[in-house]
Enzyme design. Structure first.
Site, PDB file in Angstrom:
ATOM      1  CG  ASN A   1      11.560   3.407  -2.599  1.00 50.92           C
ATOM      2  OD1 ASN A   1      11.181   2.272  -2.298  1.00 50.92           O
ATOM      3  ND2 ASN A   1      12.605   4.001  -2.021  1.00 50.92           N
TER       4      ASN A   1
ATOM      5  CB  CYS B   1      11.273  -6.848   7.475  1.00 50.07           C
ATOM      6  SG  CYS B   1       9.840  -7.774   6.932  1.00 50.07           S
TER       7      CYS B   1
ATOM      8  N   GLY C   1      17.335  10.527  -1.357  1.00 49.00           N
ATOM      9  CA  GLY C   1      17.830  11.646  -2.150  1.00 49.00           C
ATOM     10  C   GLY C   1      18.417  12.732  -1.256  1.00 49.00           C
TER      11      GLY C   1
END
Lengths: 280, 308
Positions: free
Chosen positions: B70, B131, B217
């Protein structure tokens, strides 16, 4: 009505060829009947993610038809084997089971909701995208709403569902190879229709490949015709969790297609050319 | 047996990973049943930033063998929008609320922690440190020194538990975890997604709109188990283990690797009620194996159990 919380198993009651496509049916004994335009996240119970391979995520399918059967809701889906997930779903055999999550998403509006005062509806479908228009047509017919149905296909191998999903319907067809109806695009038929008085008295419902939807969107915007598009975008969850199905909005930012769509008002969109639609 | 985590009494040891379940959207989709059968024993919000963010350009997803990539880009309403629009809804959830925040500087983090911690509905905060700090250009969670400095700045601001979400994209996650602990973190959670990319086979260009993303996953589970093990061995604070957990056996593996709580992430996409299923399967496995709750099995695989 809201969907039951959690995925559940539904029995496969049928799977048949329909032109170049498959129409398979699942029996959902828990969920409410879907509204036209809503979708389900589907995965086979077996051979899905086994051995650590694809398919892994469930696949989003608009429901093509729904009817009561054996005390359950029979859900019909139109499918074409274009990747590992659709391939597995196309091979579902009666008696097998599949995981179901749904009905999900925002359905088509009623005609009066979409265009107050409109006299009739024009349904425009392309390829596998004819699926949600079948259940919409049935609903409109039941409500006494006059409608015309325009369907387009690439060629014989990429067509089907007509007899299964549009029984006793007067259809105007287009095909790029000329095997059925007008030789060309379904949007050619729409353009002719909107040339006349129809632009002032109709609303358009469309579902199909991104290029077709974009053509419909531009045509309707130009003529001031109210229009709803049923769209697709890569989608992992279907219920707003993953934020993967972002579609750009006309006034900036994105919508999540799964919860703010899959049916969207054409004027909401920056473009119907959704990046990643059709990923296998 | 209830599970205690940083002073919170939880019904079971399974929570969600940040950004893998939107309780507000799910409430609209599934109605009252969501609250009646809420799948997690605590709810972790999507990451909140100081200003609203639209997120990354699509495509944002790519399916992989046993997982997905993603690149969502943290779309959110910003601190003010979150407190005004989302918090009142999340406050009604039947479980404690953990709010995830991310800043691009210590000053931003300070305002986020002060703003969020002041809300009575918030039980704990998770710090997303994946970040860059605009001052140094370095990704905070990749640097023990940056992580320590950030925690030293934030720790005095609240008595509520601070959880540091660790990135797996480092050579030594335990060093970062130790820095977080030294700075006063109450817990660490790991793993975040692994850096990943996919090439569009048709164009041979990056598939994702943002070029690259993060893998999650079952494909990442073995990596997560090792990192949870390494971190649990190093620190004395509780560890939230996550990464590809799909069932009770996976959750038990995380606990045996040293996790106090287990988070379900990508599996929520396949099954909205996955959290409840994993918790029930875990409880059955613990009972079958003769463990009196998850705490009794915690660190079973470690030579030197966590906190010992």
């Amino acid at each position: 009505m809201t969907a039951p919380f959690g995925r559940r198993l539904g029995e496969v009651s049928a799977n048949r060829a329909s032109g170049g496509y498959r129409v398979f049916s699942l029996l959902d004994s828990e969920g409410p009947p879907p509204e036209p335009g809503q979708f389900y996240m589907l995965a086979a119970e077996r051979e899905w993610g086994e051995g650590g391979e694809r398919p892994y995520l469930p696949r989003a399918f608009s429901v093509a038809m729904a009817a009561e059967e054996r005390g359950a809701v029979r859900l019909d889906f139109l499918a074409e084997a274009v990747g590992p997930g659709t391939d597995r779903l196309c091979r579902l055999e009666p008696g097998e089971r599949a995981w179901i999550n749904g009905p999900l998403g925002r359905p088509f509006s009623t005609l009066s909701g979409l265009a107050p005062g409109a006299a009739g509806a024009i349904l425009v479908g392309g390829g596998i995208g004819i699926a949600p228009l079948a259940i919409l047509r049935e609903r409109l017919t039941r409500g006494g709403v006059p409608q015309r149905v325009l369907l387009g296909f690439r060629d014989r191998e990429h067509s089907g569902g007509l007899d299964d999903l549009f029984p006793c319907s007067e259809l105007r067809l287009a095909s790029e190879d000329g095997h059925a109806g007008h030789k060309g695009y379904v949007t050619d038929l729409l353009a002719v229709m909107l040339e006349g008085d129809d632009a002032g008295t109709s609303a358009v419902y469309a579902c199909g490949p991104p290029a077709m939807l974009e053509a419909v969107r531009l045509m309707c915007a130009e003529r001031g015709v109210a229009c709803e598009l049923a769209m697709e975008s890569p989608m992992a969850c279907g219920f707003g969790a993953c934020f993967g199905c972002a579609v750009p909005l006309a006034d900036g930012g994105y919508m999540r297609l799964c919860v703010d769509g899959p049916v969207v008002r054409a004027e909401q969109l920056e473009t119907a050319l959704v990046a990643g639609a059709g990923h296998r | 047996v209830t599970d205690t985590f940083c002073g919170l009494e939880l019904d079971h040891p399974v929570i969600n990973g940040s950004g893998t379940f939107d309780a507000i959207a799910a409430g609209r989709t599934f109605g009252a049943e969501l609250h009646e059968r809420f799948p997690f024993s605590a709810f972790v919000s999507k990451t909140i930033t100081l200003e609203p963010r639209a997120g990354n350009p699509p495509p944002r997803l790519w399916e992989t063998p046993a997982g997905m990539i993603n690149s969502i880009g943290l779309p959110n309403k910003g601190l003010e929008g979150f407190i005004a629009a989302d918090l009142p809804v999340l406050a009604k959830l039947p479980v404690p609320l953990i709010v995830s925040v991310m800043g691009t500087s210590p000053e931003q983090f300070t305002r986020l922690v002060e703003g969020v911690a002041a809300e009575t509905a918030v039980a704990a905060l998770e710090l997303n440190v994946s970040c860059p700090n605009v001052h140094s250009g370095l990704i905070v969670g990749e640097q023990p020194e940056e992580t320590l400095a950030l925690l030293e700045a934030l720790r005095p601001l609240t008595e509520k538990p601070l959880i540091v979400k660790l990135t797996p994209n480092v050579a030594d996650p335990a060093a970062v975890a130790l820095a977080a602990e030294e700075g006063g973190a109450d817990a660490v959670s790991l793993i975040n997604t692994l850096k990943a990319a996919a090439i569009d086979p048709a164009t041979l260009r990056p598939w994702l709109g943002a070029g690259r993303g993060g893998l999650s996953g079952p494909a990442v589970r073995a990596v997560a188990v090792e990192q949870v093990r390494a971190v649990s061995t190093a620190v004395g604070i509780p560890v939230i283990g996550m990464g590809g957990v799909t069932n009770g056996a996976d959750a038990l593996e995380m606990i045996a690797a040293g996790a106090t709580l287990v988070a379900v992430g990508t599996e929520n996409f396949r099954d909205p009620a996955a959290g409840s299923r994993v918790a029930a399967e875990l409880a059955n496995l613990l009972e079958q194996r003769g463990f009196d709750g998850a705490g009794a099995a915690r660190g079973a695989s470690l030579d030197s159990p966590a906190g010992a």
